[in-house]
Design an enzyme around this catalytic site. Structure first.
Site, PDB file in Angstrom:
ATOM      1  N   ARG A   1      24.446  41.260  44.719  1.00  0.00           N
ATOM      2  CA  ARG A   1      25.874  40.935  44.821  1.00  0.00           C
ATOM      3  C   ARG A   1      26.766  42.105  44.453  1.00  0.00           C
ATOM      4  O   ARG A   1      27.870  42.247  44.991  1.00  0.00           O
ATOM      5  CB  ARG A   1      26.172  39.704  43.948  1.00  0.00           C
ATOM      6  CG  ARG A   1      25.620  38.394  44.545  1.00  0.00           C
ATOM      7  CD  ARG A   1      25.550  37.287  43.498  1.00  0.00           C
ATOM      8  NE  ARG A   1      25.175  35.990  44.067  1.00  0.00           N
ATOM      9  CZ  ARG A   1      23.940  35.625  44.374  1.00  0.00           C
ATOM     10  NH1 ARG A   1      22.939  36.481  44.177  1.00  0.00           N
ATOM     11  NH2 ARG A   1      23.684  34.430  44.876  1.00  0.00           N
TER      12      ARG A   1
ATOM     13  N   SER B   1      21.523  25.050  46.192  1.00  0.00           N
ATOM     14  CA  SER B   1      21.107  26.348  46.712  1.00  0.00           C
ATOM     15  C   SER B   1      22.209  27.363  46.470  1.00  0.00           C
ATOM     16  O   SER B   1      23.278  27.287  47.075  1.00  0.00           O
ATOM     17  CB  SER B   1      20.789  26.278  48.210  1.00  0.00           C
ATOM     18  OG  SER B   1      20.603  27.575  48.741  1.00  0.00           O
TER      19      SER B   1
ATOM     20  N   ASP C   1      12.534  29.990  40.656  1.00  0.00           N
ATOM     21  CA  ASP C   1      11.710  31.181  40.872  1.00  0.00           C
ATOM     22  C   ASP C   1      10.637  31.356  39.803  1.00  0.00           C
ATOM     23  O   ASP C   1       9.715  32.153  39.976  1.00  0.00           O
ATOM     24  CB  ASP C   1      12.584  32.428  40.925  1.00  0.00           C
ATOM     25  CG  ASP C   1      13.380  32.528  42.212  1.00  0.00           C
ATOM     26  OD1 ASP C   1      12.930  31.958  43.233  1.00  0.00           O
ATOM     27  OD2 ASP C   1      14.454  33.156  42.211  1.00  0.00           O
TER      28      ASP C   1
ATOM     29  N   LYS D   1      10.185  29.172  50.095  1.00  0.00           N
ATOM     30  CA  LYS D   1      10.384  30.469  49.460  1.00  0.00           C
ATOM     31  C   LYS D   1       9.621  31.526  50.263  1.00  0.00           C
ATOM     32  O   LYS D   1       9.324  31.325  51.443  1.00  0.00           O
ATOM     33  CB  LYS D   1       9.918  30.405  47.999  1.00  0.00           C
ATOM     34  CG  LYS D   1      10.864  29.616  47.095  1.00  0.00           C
ATOM     35  CD  LYS D   1      12.175  30.372  46.918  1.00  0.00           C
ATOM     36  CE  LYS D   1      13.108  29.715  45.935  1.00  0.00           C
ATOM     37  NZ  LYS D   1      14.335  30.500  45.723  1.00  0.00           N
TER      38      LYS D   1
ATOM     39  N   ARG E   1       6.080  36.982  43.185  1.00  0.00           N
ATOM     40  CA  ARG E   1       5.921  36.114  42.020  1.00  0.00           C
ATOM     41  C   ARG E   1       4.501  35.546  41.912  1.00  0.00           C
ATOM     42  O   ARG E   1       4.019  35.297  40.812  1.00  0.00           O
ATOM     43  CB  ARG E   1       6.979  35.018  42.038  1.00  0.00           C
ATOM     44  CG  ARG E   1       8.387  35.615  42.096  1.00  0.00           C
ATOM     45  CD  ARG E   1       9.453  34.720  41.558  1.00  0.00           C
ATOM     46  NE  ARG E   1      10.775  35.245  41.890  1.00  0.00           N
ATOM     47  CZ  ARG E   1      11.423  36.159  41.176  1.00  0.00           C
ATOM     48  NH1 ARG E   1      10.872  36.652  40.088  1.00  0.00           N
ATOM     49  NH2 ARG E   1      12.625  36.580  41.540  1.00  0.00           N
TER      50      ARG E   1
END
Length: 433
Positions: A29, A169, A317, A344, A390
């Site tokens: 961002r 979301s 996550d 994901k 992950r």
């Protein structure tokens, strides 16, 4: 980096202090907001992971000047009106955040662009973002009517919408808000369950007026953002792997410094505390745009629990590493309401269950999560990462407690979010071959 795919830590005692890399969500961002604001934006603590570097590459193709010096970034922009139409595809790699948030920005721009990512992105659903953007007037076409990448966006004038989120979301919410910056009228988003709020915080940081009350976010269109400085905290999602490592490894204590403690992201801490983990938390700076602190965790006698409901968006996550945590807890742990895991980087419900079963875990998949019984001794095996960072990190942390070595089929995938992961494991264990 690790010298081979095979990991055998010989059950080390973990000790030490580490600072995990910058938050991936905030790093993405910072580039996006710097690219639409007028003036010079500076960023410190930027994550040098593949996903975030792809975000930088996209904005450079739009004509935004971005200089990178280690983890410091300088962004020079005169706003979206000066963006150049790229001559090449905007490649987002493995980043769902880049792909979905860019859709919101590009929809209200003045340029024509094409977004595409890797094989994983090609399987991830985009209609959840495109449908509300089309309600705003966005002109987006793509494979299967925009369900999947590649996607072509013809920037156009947009109108605000009043949108109720069907599922929690942050990516969908953020895409709509980014489109709302250039939309006519007031964009309103209604959340049943609050998702991570980095976009709302950063809008305020860049000078936008935004109202948030009782799960309703309102943003007036036509606002011009002003450049500022962004300090990126350590990523709590990355820290989660070491929090779990400290809790499940014998005679261990790990301190994580400069960790982001945004309340919409700290579900992992809530779960660890619920499972009786020995932890201490100190808030270093609660006045910053993103709260920052220090977290220490030590070897714990863990108890099973039920994880579901409104905590899920705050730890979505971290569920792969929470599943490993649960294998070492006494009793049953139930993870539910986590259907989002199926879309994901891979279907994380199936992947986590299949890979932990290889290690001897007592774990079964459900439609919306998994059930784990523990504690269970784990043994070494070959872990398939599915190209998912992950899953790869989950396997590497499991190697700290398994009898025998674990082999990762693709350790390089971890660089997406944590390029220095193996070095940090070495820092606290000093047992990597």
């Amino acid at each position: 980096m690790v010298k081979s795919n095979s990991l055998d830590y010989n059950k080390p005692t973990l000790r030490g202090k580490i600072t995990v890399p910058g938050d991936k969500s905030v790093s993405h961002r910072s580039i996006m907001f710097g690219g639409i604001a007028k003036g010079r934006t500076t960023v410190s603590g930027f994550l040098l992971g593949d996903d975030c570097l792809n975000t930088i590459a996209c904005f450079r193709k739009l004509g935004v000047q971005i200089e990178l010096d280690g983890t410091n970034v300088v962004i020079e922009s005169n706003g979206m009106a000066t963006w150049q139409e790229p001559t090449d595809i905007l490649y987002t790699g493995n980043s769902g955040t880049t792909t979905r948030l860019m859709l919101g920005l590009l929809a209200g721009s003045t340029v024509h662009t094409v977004l595409n990512g890797d094989e994983s992105i090609a399987k991830r659903p985009m209609k959840r973002v495109i449908n509300p953007l089309r309600e705003m007037g966005a002109k987006i076409t793509g494979r299967m009517d925009g369900q999947f990448t590649p996607l072509a966006i013809q920037g156009t004038k947009l109108n605000a919408i009043d949108y109720t989120m069907p599922v929690a979301s942050a990516q969908v919410k953020s895409a709509i808000l980014l489109a709302g910056i250039n939309a006519k009228g007031t964009t309103i988003i209604r959340e049943k369950e609050v998702s991570r709020d980095h976009t709302e915080r950063m809008l305020r940081q860049f000078g936008a007026e935004i109202t948030i009350e009782d799960g309703v976010v309102s943003l007036q269109g036509g606002q011009q953002l002003t450049a500022t400085h962004v300090e990126v905290p350590g990523d709590i999602s990355s820290a989660a792997f070491f929090l779990v490592a400290g809790a499940i490894s014998k005679n261990s204590e790990i301190t994580l410094e400069n960790v982001g403690l945004n309340p919409t992201r700290t579900g992992i801490i809530d779960v660890l505390q619920e499972m009786n983990a020995k932890m201490s938390i100190e808030i270093d700076d609660d006045s910053a745009a993103e709260p920052i602190g220090t977290v220490t965790v030590s070897t714990s006698e863990l108890q099973g629990t039920t994880i579901g409901g409104d905590v899920i968006p705050r730890l979505i996550d971290e569920i792969p590493i929470i599943a490993l945590l649960a294998t070492q807890a006494t009793g049953q742990t139930v993870i539910k309401d986590a259907e989002e895991l199926k879309v994901k980087e891979t279907d994380r419900i199936t992947a986590v269950v299949d890979e932990l079963k290889k290690l001897g875990a007592d774990i079964v998949a459900t439609d919306d999560g998994m059930i784990i019984n523990g504690p269970t001794p784990l043994t070494g095996s070959t872990i398939r990462t599915y190209g998912d960072h992950r899953i790869g990190m989950m396997g590497a942390i499991a190697a700290l407690i398994t009898e025998g070595s674990i082999e990762l089929d693709d350790p390089d995938c971890i660089a997406v979010s944590y390029p220095t992961f193996f070095e940090d494991v070495q820092t606290v264990s000093n047992r990597i071959d």
